[in-house]
Design a protein around this motif. Structure first.
Motif, PDB file in Angstrom:
ATOM      1  N   PRO A 803       0.850  -1.197   0.000  1.00 43.59           N
ATOM      2  CA  PRO A 803       0.000   0.000   0.000  1.00 43.59           C
ATOM      3  C   PRO A 803       0.881   1.241   0.000  1.00 43.59           C
ATOM      4  O   PRO A 803       2.030   1.208   0.455  1.00 43.59           O
ATOM      5  N   ASN A 804       0.388   2.333  -0.527  1.00 42.04           N
ATOM      6  CA  ASN A 804       1.131   3.579  -0.476  1.00 42.04           C
ATOM      7  C   ASN A 804       1.364   3.990   0.966  1.00 42.04           C
ATOM      8  O   ASN A 804       0.533   3.762   1.842  1.00 42.04           O
ATOM      9  N   GLY A 805       2.500   4.611   1.216  1.00 41.10           N
ATOM     10  CA  GLY A 805       2.796   5.046   2.582  1.00 41.10           C
ATOM     11  C   GLY A 805       4.274   5.187   2.825  1.00 41.10           C
ATOM     12  O   GLY A 805       5.102   5.012   1.933  1.00 41.10           O
ATOM     13  N   ASN A 806       4.626   5.503   4.075  1.00 38.89           N
ATOM     14  CA  ASN A 806       6.009   5.664   4.486  1.00 38.89           C
ATOM     15  C   ASN A 806       6.478   4.410   5.203  1.00 38.89           C
ATOM     16  O   ASN A 806       5.756   3.853   6.045  1.00 38.89           O
ATOM     17  N   GLY A 850      14.196   2.976  -7.560  1.00 42.15           N
ATOM     18  CA  GLY A 850      13.894   3.789  -8.737  1.00 42.15           C
ATOM     19  C   GLY A 850      15.107   4.615  -9.112  1.00 42.15           C
ATOM     20  O   GLY A 850      16.205   4.106  -9.284  1.00 42.15           O
ATOM     21  N   GLY A 851      14.927   5.918  -9.189  1.00 42.31           N
ATOM     22  CA  GLY A 851      16.043   6.791  -9.533  1.00 42.31           C
ATOM     23  C   GLY A 851      16.787   7.313  -8.322  1.00 42.31           C
ATOM     24  O   GLY A 851      17.692   8.145  -8.468  1.00 42.31           O
ATOM     25  N   HIS A 852      16.406   6.863  -7.148  1.00 41.05           N
ATOM     26  CA  HIS A 852      17.013   7.381  -5.915  1.00 41.05           C
ATOM     27  C   HIS A 852      18.054   6.402  -5.386  1.00 41.05           C
ATOM     28  O   HIS A 852      17.769   5.222  -5.193  1.00 41.05           O
ATOM     29  N   ASP A 881       2.579   3.797  -7.995  1.00 43.52           N
ATOM     30  CA  ASP A 881       2.453   2.437  -8.509  1.00 43.52           C
ATOM     31  C   ASP A 881       2.259   1.404  -7.402  1.00 43.52           C
ATOM     32  O   ASP A 881       2.026   0.238  -7.683  1.00 43.52           O
ATOM     33  N   GLY A 882       2.398   1.796  -6.139  1.00 37.26           N
ATOM     34  CA  GLY A 882       2.110   0.872  -5.037  1.00 37.26           C
ATOM     35  C   GLY A 882       3.061  -0.289  -4.936  1.00 37.26           C
ATOM     36  O   GLY A 882       2.630  -1.400  -4.604  1.00 37.26           O
ATOM     37  N   ASN A 883       4.337  -0.078  -5.227  1.00 42.32           N
ATOM     38  CA  ASN A 883       5.298  -1.147  -4.986  1.00 42.32           C
ATOM     39  C   ASN A 883       6.649  -0.546  -4.644  1.00 42.32           C
ATOM     40  O   ASN A 883       6.942   0.609  -4.952  1.00 42.32           O
ATOM     41  N   LEU A 884       7.423  -1.369  -3.961  1.00 37.78           N
ATOM     42  CA  LEU A 884       8.749  -0.958  -3.536  1.00 37.78           C
ATOM     43  C   LEU A 884       9.749  -1.922  -4.141  1.00 37.78           C
ATOM     44  O   LEU A 884       9.712  -3.126  -3.842  1.00 37.78           O
ATOM     45  N   VAL A 885      10.623  -1.418  -4.963  1.00 42.21           N
ATOM     46  CA  VAL A 885      11.659  -2.229  -5.592  1.00 42.21           C
ATOM     47  C   VAL A 885      13.016  -1.708  -5.141  1.00 42.21           C
ATOM     48  O   VAL A 885      13.379  -0.568  -5.444  1.00 42.21           O
ATOM     49  N   ILE A 886      13.737  -2.540  -4.412  1.00 39.81           N
ATOM     50  CA  ILE A 886      15.082  -2.194  -3.955  1.00 39.81           C
ATOM     51  C   ILE A 886      16.046  -2.908  -4.895  1.00 39.81           C
ATOM     52  O   ILE A 886      16.126  -4.131  -4.916  1.00 39.81           O
ATOM     53  N   ASN A 910      -1.530   9.873   1.779  1.00 37.77           N
ATOM     54  CA  ASN A 910      -2.063  10.166   0.459  1.00 37.77           C
ATOM     55  C   ASN A 910      -0.927  10.269  -0.552  1.00 37.77           C
ATOM     56  O   ASN A 910       0.134  10.814  -0.257  1.00 37.77           O
ATOM     57  N   PRO A 911      -1.131   9.723  -1.720  1.00 33.90           N
ATOM     58  CA  PRO A 911      -0.072   9.794  -2.732  1.00 33.90           C
ATOM     59  C   PRO A 911       0.206  11.230  -3.143  1.00 33.90           C
ATOM     60  O   PRO A 911      -0.607  12.100  -3.002  1.00 33.90           O
TER      61      PRO A 911
END
Length: 911
Positions: A803-806, A850-852, A881-886, A910-911
């Protein structure tokens, strides 16, 4: 009152009374008085260990005995521990009441060389760290009123090639680790200054017709300058304190001499027998009186009447009835104490062994505190005791002489315990044979070992004709048999580990059959068997060497079945009752051998409950336990479960059937197989009550109940909104409970809608034929080694569909391909001849989302060093996009990841 309970109360009272006296306030009565001399010793190391610290003047500290100087350094990350010289000293002030007394210093044990000085003069040196010794210090004391006397005991646990043990899978902890006392004795007293016993041997005999006699064989010291006429009186009393028989005998003692005597109590009619089911103990009080009737000395011994035999085909018999010996071996150390363990805790070990249903204790690999044997007598535990000739010998006359002295000290100090049925003197003595590259010289070494065994055998049989002798061998039957060592002792013990150090569990029964066929004339006892069971590690798919509780359960089931079914096997002794310190071991729990049925601090593992289910005669049912804060529940991808999942609940029972209730609702009835049920249970996150009800012959016989706090590992992180934290042990298929009692879950490859890794190979030891998970090297700087001992190499990314969030992400790394000088474990015979690869890999990679860029040019070897944990923590935000890719971007070599922790920072953003 139950006889065992009554005798345990007596045992505890005797221990308290023995150590309650104060050296500064003691009323000296006629006869023998024991005064505790264990407080306020000044201790210092005499020299520094050159491989650990710079030589410097060692500080002095005040210690009470028992004491060891190796509590901390055997558990740190530095190889080795202090093995060197130390000094204990204390002040003794002379009391006028002692004027006509002999003052004997009694040292319970000092590992391993001790020298006693009184007022600067050397009085006695003792070799061997596991038996007691006595020192008559009277003539060295300043005997003026309140005269000050300095008592110094120098102790070293240095390696000495002429003193056993030379090597072993346990730690040779230094110290005066048993109590020290002063014996205040009359000029005429029982004495054994050479071998440290009480000076009185009690041999209780009973035959198959239950005709009983007691033969006393003693030594009396007359330290006075005159000839003395004395009377020796011995009284046998039953457990209620009623006198059964009294015998007296007159003796004449020459001045300044030792007098040996024999005294018999005959025709003891129909005595109550001692056995594990009813360990009935009589009490024998033996006194010395002078010609005026004044008591000069007295000794108090427990007496148990029993007879026993071993048969090569039919096993063990006690009092004419067959009895399968099943129990455990015991090492004497305890978490946070080393070997300096108080009697009360040591006795609890035996209480736990008895509660397990055991009837046998192998006191291994050295004589232990007399409290252990007293507890065996009271509880009804049969026992073997042995001296520490482990793995190897030195071919010297001094080594042999020291071994003979150890054997005599052991036999004479422990002879009077009815629980003892076996004296041992070698363990796996060909495990580390000398001269491996010179076969001709090695054969000479083998002959030296056999020759020493033959001499120890002859010595033991001359000292005691009532017990059996035993050598315990490892699984190389052909070597022991070819050299003739199997012909020497009356019993042959076998330490067998198929399914652990090599082979399969099913090979154990075949190995027993082979040994029996090749050696049909010798009774056979399985003196060791076990599998590492790190209580923090669990697996749904256990394999050999994974250190999981589940594999250990499977292993012990197979062994117990064969031991109990084969009549020619006299018994089996699990290795070990509890986990114990072995400083040279690394593996999942560095410095600890985890084969115990109990943890190092004596908490029961599930394997202990399994033994209760096999051995207890009373109805028994027990739900298995967890050492973490929560139970692990996993959602499976093929089951549409949100907020709940499945686990296999272990239940141990000797019942015909067991009914399981979850939150008051019955889940049905099941029958134990090999005394266990693995019950699949669907559980949601949170608290649940489970109850197991056992039935014998259709009637409810026993119940166990537990409240479980369940943590669910979700498959779908978006649908299951109540999860808070994921902890993944990367590259591992096991669950692990960390030092904060949090549970880490097995890794998995990524699937759409879930989480996991993309690409990557699980790290495996090279050049090994066993199943393995990661490295077996100690990871420095952490107590959570299993988190860092597994990893993925060459992974592309780790992905979470969220889910979106921190979120907070913590990544764990350790370089497992660094230079490594670790030797293969001596006992892992399958691997001992193989060399592990020793290499250094300089790998560099970036970590990005991502780019970070989270980290650039990460080099774990350079930043942390080889086999040392490294952690990196990041705050990340998931949106759109609701995903975390490391992603792990290689620059040099392959990227690695050992563990990952993902935590929600807030519920929704909130996004």
């Amino acid at each position: 009152m139950n006889i065992i309970f009554k005798q345990l109360i007596n045992l505890g009272c005797i221990a308290c009374l023995f150590f309650s006296s104060s050296v500064h306030a003691q009323t000296v009565l006629d006869g023998r008085v024991s005064v505790d001399f264990s407080s306020n010793w000044k201790f210092r190391k005499e020299e520094a260990s050159t491989d650990r610290i710079v030589k410097q003047k060692q500080r002095e500290e005040i210690v009470d005995l028992p004491h060891t100087w190796n509590i901390a350094d055997v558990m740190d990350d530095k190889p080795g521990y202090y093995r060197g010289a130390t000094q204990y000293h204390n002040i003794l002030y002379w009391k006028t009441a002692w004027q006509n007394k002999r003052i004997v210093l009694h040292v319970g044990a000092a590992n391993q060389e001790a020298t006693v000085f009184v007022n600067g003069k050397q009085v006695k040196a003792h070799i061997g760290g596991y038996t007691a010794f006595n020192v008559d210090i009277t003539d060295y004391l300043n005997r003026r009123v309140n005269g000050k006397n300095t008592i110094v005991i120098q102790v070293t646990n240095r390696f000495n090639q002429d003193i056993a043990p030379l090597s072993g899978d346990f730690t040779f902890l230094g110290g005066i680790y048993r109590k020290v006392s002063l014996l205040l004795l009359d000029q005429i007293h029982f004495a054994d200054p050479v071998y440290g016993s009480s000076g009185l041997r009690v041999n209780a005999k009973i035959d198959s017709s239950e005709n009983a006699t007691i033969n006393l064989d003693g030594a009396i010291q007359n330290a006075s300058a005159s000839q003395q006429a004395i009377v020796i009186e011995t009284t046998l009393m039953d457990a209620d304190g009623v006198a059964v028989k009294k015998v007296q005998q007159k003796e004449n003692l020459k001045p300044h001499s030792q007098h040996n005597f024999q005294l018999n109590i005959a025709e003891i009619e129909q005595p109550r027998l001692w056995s594990p089911d009813l360990p009935y103990l009589y009490r024998l009080i033996t006194r010395i009186y002078d010609s005026n009737g004044r008591q000069l000395d007295h000794l108090d011994n427990s007496v148990g009447f029993r007879w026993f035999s071993f048969h090569p085909e039919k096993g063990f018999f006690l009092n004419g009835k067959p009895l399968k010996l099943v129990g455990a071996s015991r090492h004497q150390d305890f978490k946070g104490m080393g070997n300096a363990v108080p009697d009360t805790l040591q006795i609890q070990d035996l209480v736990k062994l008895k509660a397990m249903g055991g009837n046998f204790l192998r006191v291994a690999h050295y004589p232990q505190d007399p409290a252990i044997l007293k507890a065996c007598d009271s509880l009804g535990l049969l026992a073997s005791v042995e001296i520490p000739l482990v793995n190897e010998i030195t071919e010297s006359s001094t080594f042999a002489a020291n071994s003979f002295q150890m054997q005599k000290e052991m036999i004479r100090q422990y002879f009077n315990h009815p629980s003892i049925i076996i004296w041992g003197y070698m363990n796996e003595i060909f495990l580390r044979p000398h001269f491996p590259k010179d076969k001709e010289r090695q054969e000479k070494y083998f002959k030296s070992v056999v020759s020493l065994a033959e001499k120890l055998e002859a010595l033991t049989r001359a000292e005691d004709t009532t017990r059996y002798t035993m050598i315990a061998n490892h699984g190389n039957f052909d070597l022991y048999h070819r050299t003739g060592l199997t012909k020497v002792p009356m019993l042959v013990g076998w330490n067998l580990y198929p399914g652990w150090y090599g082979g399969k569990i099913a090979d154990f029964g075949k190995q027993l059959e082979h040994i029996h066929q090749q050696l049909p004339e010798k009774p056979l006892l399985v003196t060791e068997y076990g599998a590492d069971a790190d209580y923090r590690i669990h697996s749904d798919k256990p394999v050999r060497f994974d250190k999981s509780i589940e594999y250990a359960i499977r292993y012990h089931q197979g062994y117990l079945n064969d031991i109990l079914r084969k009549a020619f096997v006299a018994g089996g002794v699990a290795w070990n009752l509890s986990d114990f310190n072995s400083e040279t071991r690394e593996e999942s729990m560095p410095h600890i051998n985890t084969k115990g049925l109990l943890t190092w601090d004596r908490k029961a593992k599930d394997s202990y409950f399994l033994y209760q289910a096999y051995l207890k005669k009373a109805p028994f049912v027990k739900i298995g336990g967890t050492f973490g804060k929560k139970w692990a529940v996993r959602t499976e991808p093929d089951r549409a479960l949100i907020g709940s999942g499945w686990l296999k609940l272990p239940i141990f029972s000797n019942a015909d059937s067991v009914e399981l209730l979850l939150d008051g609702i019955s889940l049905g009835v099941s029958k134990p197989v090999d005394r266990m049920i693995l019950w699949p249970v669907n559980l949601s996150r949170g608290l649940h009550t489970v109850k197991a009800q056992a039935f014998h012959n259709g009637k409810l016989s026993s119940v166990d109940e537990m409240v479980m706090d369940c943590e669910v590992l979700p498959y779908d992180l978006k649908k299951d909104k109540d999860w808070q934290e994921l902890r993944i042990n990367v590259g591992d298929n096991r669950e692990y409970i960390d030092s904060m009692e949090n549970r880490w879950f097995p890794d998995q490859p990524y699937e759409r809608g879930s989480w996991g890794y993309l690409k990557g190979e699980k790290y495996r030891l090279k050049n090994t034929g066993r199943e393995n998970l990661g490295t077996d090297v100690n990871i420095r700087g952490t107590g959570d080694d299993p988190l860092f001992q597994t990893q993925l190499q060459g992974l592309e990314s780790y992905r979470f569909d969220l889910p979106n969030g921190n979120y907070e992400v913590e990544l764990f790394f350790a370089e497992l391909d660094g230079p490594n000088d670790k030797e293969n474990l001596l006992y892992d015979l399958e691997q001992r001849e193989k060399k592990q690869e020793k290499k250094g890999i300089d790998r560099v990679f970036d970590i990005r989302i991502g780019g970070h860029a989270l980290a650039a040019d990460l080099n774990v070897l350079r930043e942390a060093g080889a086999f040392r944990g490294l952690r990196r923590k990041f705050q990340v935000k998931v949106h759109d996009d609701g995903n975390l890719v490391i992603s792990f971007i290689p620059k040099k070599g392959e990227p690695i990841l050992n563990a990952i922790r993902l935590k929600k920072i807030n519920q929704s953003v909130n996004p």
